[in-house]
Design an enzyme around this catalytic site. Structure first.
Site, short mmCIF file in Angstrom:
data_model
loop_
_atom_site.label_atom_id
_atom_site.label_comp_id
_atom_site.label_asym_id
_atom_site.label_seq_id
_atom_site.Cartn_x
_atom_site.Cartn_y
_atom_site.Cartn_z
CB CYS A 1 -1.09 -0.02 1.28
SG CYS A 1 -2.02 -1.56 1.23
CG ASN B 1 -6.67 -1.38 1.34
OD1 ASN B 1 -6.17 -1.15 0.39
ND2 ASN B 1 -6.24 -1.61 2.49
CG HIS C 1 -3.35 3.02 1.93
ND1 HIS C 1 -4.04 2.68 0.84
CD2 HIS C 1 -3.29 1.92 2.80
CE1 HIS C 1 -4.32 1.27 0.92
NE2 HIS C 1 -3.78 1.10 2.25
#
Length: 324
Positions: free
Chosen positions: A112, A281, A251
């Site tokens: 990520c 996500n 993020h």
């Protein structure tokens, strides 16, 4: 003095949408359970489009938006934790699909944090005399590495890709500072695609790789402690106060994490836009996906200061402060 300027931003998400209610039909969960804990309402899931394909669609949109020719690209970097294969690199497949015959191409693996790490790599190459134009894409098809019987992780993730074109420019835009950290001792807190060495020779049969697994509590604690420090460190290196940052493009892992980071930094939550409700996500695609949305809506404007921050597998955390 030449600086590094973002010339173009683009994104692509698969058309299939899977809502929380859809997941409730195939596993023991509900919209209320998911949304109250994560802020996620739905996610886009790729059907028959692998990572290189969705990244290539972003690449084409970037080229069309900028009027750059594929041959003018010197470097292509793809940040991903869900590549099509061990080799060739996803970036190499993108290079071939779009005809960027003069571009060097390789992947960055930092989960990520991948897009933020990739931006640091791109900056290093752009400091060289012969590298003038770089394409950086964060792309994931996480649906292929998810254990869809594990409701604790399956509900969190979605597929998508987004990226930017970078070039040397005499404009006022530029990368002001960065802060990157890796905590390898915590690597087992988030894993996917794990393989094992053979136990005997010859090894017969199928080679197996593991599905995604995560210790949610440990990752939450890590993110809410380490990300604010990273942002503060980057701001100090840039010689600016947090109040001078117009947007914090975080993020999109969990709305609670983003809210807690804003609280720890004592900055208004309005400066922390979120699109996790729609996309979930998307790992390395998360930061550029939100960046593109904000640019397209006219919220991020030229001359504004933006903090890009990612955190995840490695465990890793990274912040880039840019003047857009």
């Amino acid at each position: 003095m030449e600086k590094i300027r973002i010339n173009e931003v683009a994104s692509y998400v698969p058309s299939k949408i899977v809502t929380n209610d859809d997941l409730g039909k195939v596993m023991d969960t509900s919209d209320e359970w998911i949304s109250s804990r994560t802020g996620i309402r739905q996610r886009h899931i790729s059907l028959n489009e692998n990572t290189a394909e969705i990244c290539s669609k972003v690449a084409i949109k970037l080229l069309q938006g900028s009027s750059w020719s594929p041959e003018s690209i010197d470097l292509i970097i793809v940040a991903t934790m869900s590549p099509d294969s061990y080799t060739p690199a996803t970036a190499a497949l993108v290079q071939g699909k779009v005809g960027a015959v003069n571009a060097v191409a390789f992947d960055v693996s930092a989960a990520c944090s991948g897009f933020v790490y990739g931006l640091a790599v791109a900056e290093g190459f752009l400091l060289q005399e012969d590298i003038k134009r770089v394409m950086l894409i964060g792309g994931e098809v996480l649906s292929k590495v998810i254990n869809w019987s594990d409701r604790t992780s399956a509900v969190l993730f979605g597929d998508g890709a987004a990226g930017i074109l970078l070039e040397k420019s005499a404009s006022d835009s530029g990368i002001l500072a960065k802060d990157l950290k890796t905590y390898g001792e915590l690597g087992d807190k988030l894993e996917a695609g794990k393989t094992n060495a053979i136990e005997e020779f010859p090894r017969m049969g199928k080679h197996e790789i593991s599905a995604f697994s995560m210790s949610g509590r440990d990752v939450y604690k890590f993110a809410t402690h380490k990300v604010p420090l990273s942002i503060q460190n980057a701001a100090a290196k840039a010689g600016i106060e947090l109040e001078q940052i117009d947007w914090f493009v975080m993020h999109q892992a969990n709305s609670r994490i983003v809210t807690q980071i804003a609280k720890k930094l004592q900055q208004p939550i309005e400066k922390f836009p979120m699109n996790i409700a729609e996309y979930g996500n998307t790992s390395a695609a998360s930061v550029p996906l939100l960046l593109d949305e904000l640019v397209q809506k006219g919220k991020i404007k030229r001359g504004q200061i933006v903090a890009l921050s990612g955190f995840g597998g490695g465990l890793t955390v990274g912040t880039q402060i840019i003047k857009y």
